[in-house]
Design a protein around this motif. Structure first.
Motif, PDB file in Angstrom:
ATOM      1  N   LYS A  96       0.829  -1.192   0.000  1.00 53.48           N
ATOM      2  CA  LYS A  96       0.000   0.000   0.000  1.00 53.48           C
ATOM      3  C   LYS A  96       0.872   1.254   0.000  1.00 53.48           C
ATOM      4  CE  LYS A  96      -4.037  -2.084   2.150  1.00 53.48           C
ATOM      5  NZ  LYS A  96      -4.826  -1.966   0.915  1.00 53.48           N
ATOM      6  N   GLY A 111       0.247   6.844  -3.430  1.00 50.66           N
ATOM      7  CA  GLY A 111      -0.081   6.994  -4.848  1.00 50.66           C
ATOM      8  C   GLY A 111      -0.889   5.854  -5.435  1.00 50.66           C
ATOM      9  N   GLY A 112      -1.159   4.826  -4.631  1.00 49.56           N
ATOM     10  CA  GLY A 112      -1.908   3.673  -5.126  1.00 49.56           C
ATOM     11  C   GLY A 112      -1.239   2.374  -4.724  1.00 49.56           C
ATOM     12  N   ASP A 113      -2.008   1.315  -4.624  1.00 51.44           N
ATOM     13  CA  ASP A 113      -1.497   0.014  -4.206  1.00 51.44           C
ATOM     14  C   ASP A 113      -0.721  -0.657  -5.347  1.00 51.44           C
ATOM     15  OD1 ASP A 113      -2.843   0.555  -1.924  1.00 51.44           O
ATOM     16  OD2 ASP A 113      -4.458  -0.897  -2.249  1.00 51.44           O
ATOM     17  N   THR A 114       0.287  -1.438  -4.951  1.00 54.72           N
ATOM     18  CA  THR A 114       1.056  -2.242  -5.913  1.00 54.72           C
ATOM     19  C   THR A 114       0.821  -3.714  -5.611  1.00 54.72           C
ATOM     20  OG1 THR A 114       2.787  -0.561  -6.095  1.00 54.72           O
ATOM     21  CG2 THR A 114       3.348  -2.800  -6.786  1.00 54.72           C
ATOM     22  N   LYS A 115       0.314  -4.439  -6.597  1.00 57.07           N
ATOM     23  CA  LYS A 115       0.089  -5.877  -6.437  1.00 57.07           C
ATOM     24  C   LYS A 115       1.330  -6.615  -6.930  1.00 57.07           C
ATOM     25  CE  LYS A 115      -4.932  -5.512  -6.912  1.00 57.07           C
ATOM     26  NZ  LYS A 115      -6.127  -5.935  -7.686  1.00 57.07           N
TER      27      LYS A 115
END
Length: 227
Positions: free
Chosen positions: A16, A19-23
């Motif tokens: 998390k 700027g946004g979540d990274t999967k």
């Protein structure tokens, strides 16, 4: 028939950020058999490092199940993870991580600070001989070549008789000849029964493994067997 030493079931890892979540890993399923030599390949950002950290219990999945030696370690707390990590997983890193002004013998003995084994000095000396450094046990690690230092790191990884050896880009700081020598050593160790998981981006190194898993964008996209 060899049993599964590792079972990853629907593993997801999400980082998390503002700027946004990274999967980093997406619904990964993977079985690794006892005594297998597995290579995990993929470009930068594919999820290799995340996979290594989860396999090595250095990080925990956001969701999914990780079965290690018939135990669901995805539910373990940090103290439990540290205990399993020290006893069952040997790490070999690209940066070696040896103590520079300490002898080869004392570097190999380092894991015994966190756990007892019978005759640790005898075990360390036998491992040093196994990796071809019998005459170098009393030398300090900063007196060795890169290839020799990595051999010390491998001996240290074997000190606690781990179920699994995780090698993360272990030849990244070595030239081609020394890299091939290290891979041949891993093959010898694997033939003696150790399970090895190699993280690499080099195709010629992955060929030393019996199976290759290819990662891209957090997914396993391909699997191939080596003869």
């Amino acid at each position: 028939m060899f049993k599964n030493i590792i079972e990853l079931k629907n593993i997801n890892k999400v980082y998390k950020a503002v700027g946004g979540d990274t999967k980093a890993l997406k619904n990964v399923d993977l079985n690794i058999k006892e005594g297998e030599f597995l290579a995990i390949m993929g470009p930068s950002g594919s999820g290799k490092s995340t996979m290594m950290n989860i396999l090595g219990l250095l990080d925990t999945p956001t969701s999914g199940t990780y079965i290690l030696n018939n135990r669901d370690v995805s539910k373990f707390n940090e103290k439990e993870l540290a205990k399993v990590r020290n006893k069952e997983i040997g790490f070999v890193f690209q940066q070696f991580n040896l103590l520079p002004r300490t002898t080869v013998l004392d570097n190999v003995l380092l894991p015994t600070v966190y756990g007892d084994i019978p005759d640790p000095k005898g075990k360390a000396e036998s491992l040093i001989e196994m990796v071809g450094l019998k005459k170098w046990g009393s030398h300090k690690s900063n007196e060795l070549s890169g290839g020799q230092v990595q051999r010390v790191a491998i001996a240290r990884a074997l000190m606690m008789d781990p179920s699994i050896i995780l090698a993360d880009e272990p030849t990244g700081n070595l030239d081609t000849k020394r890299s091939i020598n290290i891979m041949k050593l891993f093959q010898e160790i694997n033939k003696k029964g150790s399970t090895i998981v190699l993280i690499t981006h080099e195709t010629y190194l992955a060929k030393y493994a019996s199976r290759i898993i290819h990662l891209r964008d957090g997914n396993i996209i391909k699997e191939e067997m080596n003869k």
